[in-house]
Scaffold this motif. Structure first.
Motif, PDB file in Angstrom:
ATOM      1  N   ALA A  42       8.784  -5.053  -7.262  1.00  0.00           N
ATOM      2  CA  ALA A  42       7.407  -4.884  -8.056  1.00  0.00           C
ATOM      3  C   ALA A  42       6.932  -5.980  -8.741  1.00  0.00           C
ATOM      4  O   ALA A  42       5.786  -6.397  -8.765  1.00  0.00           O
ATOM      5  CB  ALA A  42       7.468  -3.738  -8.867  1.00  0.00           C
ATOM      6  N   THR A  43       7.979  -6.660  -9.600  1.00  0.00           N
ATOM      7  CA  THR A  43       7.529  -7.984 -10.309  1.00  0.00           C
ATOM      8  C   THR A  43       7.106  -9.001  -9.233  1.00  0.00           C
ATOM      9  O   THR A  43       6.053  -9.626  -9.583  1.00  0.00           O
ATOM     10  CB  THR A  43       8.725  -8.270 -11.157  1.00  0.00           C
ATOM     11  OG1 THR A  43       8.959  -7.255 -12.076  1.00  0.00           O
ATOM     12  CG2 THR A  43       8.367  -9.736 -12.059  1.00  0.00           C
TER      13      THR A  43
ATOM     14  N   ARG B 257       5.343  -4.346   0.550  1.00  0.00           N
ATOM     15  CA  ARG B 257       6.103  -3.923   1.602  1.00  0.00           C
ATOM     16  C   ARG B 257       5.367  -3.635   2.957  1.00  0.00           C
ATOM     17  O   ARG B 257       5.468  -4.418   3.945  1.00  0.00           O
ATOM     18  CB  ARG B 257       6.655  -2.539   1.445  1.00  0.00           C
ATOM     19  CG  ARG B 257       7.608  -1.617   2.402  1.00  0.00           C
ATOM     20  CD  ARG B 257       8.043  -0.454   2.020  1.00  0.00           C
ATOM     21  NE  ARG B 257       9.169   0.069   2.989  1.00  0.00           N
ATOM     22  CZ  ARG B 257       8.674   0.678   4.233  1.00  0.00           C
ATOM     23  NH1 ARG B 257       7.442   0.939   4.499  1.00  0.00           N
ATOM     24  NH2 ARG B 257       9.412   1.171   5.047  1.00  0.00           N
TER      25      ARG B 257
ATOM     26  N   GLY C 201      -0.134  -7.253  -5.509  1.00  0.00           N
ATOM     27  CA  GLY C 201      -0.236  -5.848  -6.251  1.00  0.00           C
ATOM     28  C   GLY C 201       1.007  -5.328  -6.426  1.00  0.00           C
ATOM     29  O   GLY C 201       1.860  -5.541  -7.381  1.00  0.00           O
ATOM     30  N   SER C 202       1.066  -4.150  -5.787  1.00  0.00           N
ATOM     31  CA  SER C 202       2.357  -3.145  -5.804  1.00  0.00           C
ATOM     32  C   SER C 202       3.483  -3.494  -4.994  1.00  0.00           C
ATOM     33  O   SER C 202       3.369  -4.291  -3.983  1.00  0.00           O
ATOM     34  CB  SER C 202       1.994  -1.864  -5.977  1.00  0.00           C
ATOM     35  OG  SER C 202       1.487  -1.605  -4.558  1.00  0.00           O
ATOM     36  N   ASP C 203       4.594  -2.822  -5.240  1.00  0.00           N
ATOM     37  CA  ASP C 203       5.939  -3.109  -4.324  1.00  0.00           C
ATOM     38  C   ASP C 203       5.408  -2.407  -2.880  1.00  0.00           C
ATOM     39  O   ASP C 203       5.904  -2.871  -1.884  1.00  0.00           O
ATOM     40  CB  ASP C 203       7.023  -2.453  -4.971  1.00  0.00           C
ATOM     41  CG  ASP C 203       6.802  -1.199  -5.484  1.00  0.00           C
ATOM     42  OD1 ASP C 203       5.641  -0.495  -5.489  1.00  0.00           O
ATOM     43  OD2 ASP C 203       7.863  -0.389  -5.746  1.00  0.00           O
ATOM     44  N   GLU C 204       4.506  -1.358  -2.860  1.00  0.00           N
ATOM     45  CA  GLU C 204       4.201  -0.509  -1.705  1.00  0.00           C
ATOM     46  C   GLU C 204       3.309  -1.590  -0.830  1.00  0.00           C
ATOM     47  O   GLU C 204       3.401  -1.523   0.477  1.00  0.00           O
ATOM     48  CB  GLU C 204       3.708   0.711  -1.979  1.00  0.00           C
ATOM     49  CG  GLU C 204       3.164   1.448  -0.712  1.00  0.00           C
ATOM     50  CD  GLU C 204       4.277   1.749   0.002  1.00  0.00           C
ATOM     51  OE1 GLU C 204       3.943   1.770   1.782  1.00  0.00           O
ATOM     52  OE2 GLU C 204       5.538   1.809  -0.061  1.00  0.00           O
ATOM     53  N   THR C 205       2.317  -2.116  -1.487  1.00  0.00           N
ATOM     54  CA  THR C 205       1.273  -3.030  -0.745  1.00  0.00           C
ATOM     55  C   THR C 205       2.142  -4.249  -0.259  1.00  0.00           C
ATOM     56  O   THR C 205       1.990  -4.428   0.729  1.00  0.00           O
ATOM     57  CB  THR C 205       0.509  -3.501  -1.892  1.00  0.00           C
ATOM     58  OG1 THR C 205      -0.334  -2.576  -2.370  1.00  0.00           O
ATOM     59  CG2 THR C 205      -0.580  -4.528  -1.125  1.00  0.00           C
TER      60      THR C 205
ATOM     61  N   ALA D 235       5.753  -8.724  -6.456  1.00  0.00           N
ATOM     62  CA  ALA D 235       4.611  -8.578  -6.105  1.00  0.00           C
ATOM     63  C   ALA D 235       3.274  -8.795  -6.780  1.00  0.00           C
ATOM     64  O   ALA D 235       2.322  -9.454  -6.616  1.00  0.00           O
ATOM     65  CB  ALA D 235       4.298  -6.873  -5.551  1.00  0.00           C
ATOM     66  N   ARG D 236       3.657  -8.513  -8.400  1.00  0.00           N
ATOM     67  CA  ARG D 236       2.754  -8.954  -9.010  1.00  0.00           C
ATOM     68  C   ARG D 236       2.364 -10.360  -9.210  1.00  0.00           C
ATOM     69  O   ARG D 236       1.252 -11.022  -9.133  1.00  0.00           O
ATOM     70  CB  ARG D 236       2.972  -8.284 -10.499  1.00  0.00           C
ATOM     71  CG  ARG D 236       2.594  -6.693 -10.361  1.00  0.00           C
ATOM     72  CD  ARG D 236       2.689  -6.311 -11.738  1.00  0.00           C
ATOM     73  NE  ARG D 236       3.893  -6.458 -12.625  1.00  0.00           N
ATOM     74  CZ  ARG D 236       5.023  -5.569 -12.381  1.00  0.00           C
ATOM     75  NH1 ARG D 236       4.865  -4.487 -11.654  1.00  0.00           N
ATOM     76  NH2 ARG D 236       6.216  -5.885 -12.992  1.00  0.00           N
TER      77      ARG D 236
END
Length: 322
Positions: free
Chosen positions: A276-277, A291, A285-289, A279-280
């Motif tokens: 998540a970090t 992924r 964006g987010s960890d899901e984005t 990704a930002r």
């Protein structure tokens, strides 16, 4: 036994030749001949001499498969016009033409990729797209088949290509047996994006575009919308898109996405930060984005990528192996 000719030249990448030939020889389904322009041995990219069986001009009649290995990208020794002329003639007489790595650029120069889809080493995809606009470049593929022409990505992808040829010609059971004996994937996971070098900004003669490419690479998490980039380059959004397609081989959005993924790859390899970090930090964006983007661009998830490339050491425990 299918007749297969490997067209070689001074500067040819040794593994581009040895990898596929080892697979094809192991299948015992091919008569393999190496041929050069003058029938003399050639010097490979690493200095090892490679013997040949005959001159390219001595090959008579139809052949089943013509295999063209590559030179070291981006500026290794390339064969001259005599080689390309012979390649054109042999390609027209072969049931199937295949290339490994930058061998695809040689096929393109010989006119054998006109109107076709193809791939090459990730470091040469932009060159293939810009120099030969009539070729549709699939930059993440390990290999691409379009009619009678098959092109593979860089170096070891020639092994993947050879296994695909064995499967096509002699069935999946033999291909699986050869892959098992050679201790390689029958079909490796992911595409070649996972092996690209971070920070490889394409070259361009357009000064404004060059500055834009550098700016995106320097700050992947910045605001790099189409409108913002067009304003920075002082061109219209439509013109910027045309420039990217012509000079870089992709759209502005695809370039930004690729740079962000490459920045994330570097952090996954070297940082202990959470997905998540990362990704930002990389503008994903987010960890899901992140992924979803990794699955699309790299062909695997961030977690799997980190496990695969964080270290080359074997797992120290059963839990780690899982």
């Amino acid at each position: 036994m299918k007749d297969l000719v490997v067209a070689v030249y001074d500067g040819v990448v040794l593994l581009d030749v040895a990898g596929p030939v080892q697979i094809l020889h192991g299948s015992q389904g091919y008569r393999i001949r190496h041929a050069s322009v003058d029938g003399r041995p050639v010097r490979t990219d690493v200095g090892v001499a490679l013997g040949v069986d005959l001159a390219l001009g001595q090959i008579e009649g139809q052949i089943d498969t013509l295999l063209v290995p590559g030179y070291a990208p981006p500026d290794g020794d390339r064969p001259g016009e005599a080689f390309l002329d012979l390649l054109r003639g042999l390609g027209a007489r072969a049931r199937r033409v295949a290339s490994v790595c930058t061998g695809a650029l040689l096929l393109a120069e010989a006119g054998l990729l006109d109107g076709r889809r193809a791939t090459t080493h990730w470091a040469a995809c932009a060159d293939l797209a810009s120099q030969f606009p009539e070729v549709t470049v699939e930059s993440d593929a390990i290999f691409v088949r379009d009619g009678p022409v098959v092109t593979a990505a860089g170096v070891t992808a020639g092994i993947d290509l050879a296994l695909a040829l064995v499967e096509e010609d002699h069935g999946p059971d033999l291909a699986r047996a050869v892959a098992k004996y050679m201790v390689v994937f029958l079909q490796r996971p992911g595409g070649q994006s996972q092996f690209s070098v971070r920070g490889a900004v394409p070259s361009t003669r357009h000064a404004a575009l060059r500055g834009l490419l550098d700016a995106v690479a320097a700050e992947p998490a910045g605001e790099h919308t189409l409108a913002a980039m067009a304003a920075q380059a002082a061109v219209s959004e439509r013109h910027l898109t045309r420039l990217f397609r012509r000079e870089v081989g992709c759209t502005p959005g695809q370039y930004v996405e690729r740079i962000r993924v490459e920045a994330a790859q570097a952090l996954l390899e070297t940082s202990a930060d959470s997905v998540a970090t990362i990704a930002r930090r990389c503008g994903l964006g987010s960890d899901e984005t992140m992924r979803r983007t990794f699955l699309k661009v790299v062909g695997t998830t961030p977690t799997t990528y980190r496990r695969r490339f964080r270290t080359s050491l074997p797992p120290t425990s059963h839990k780690e192996a899982l």
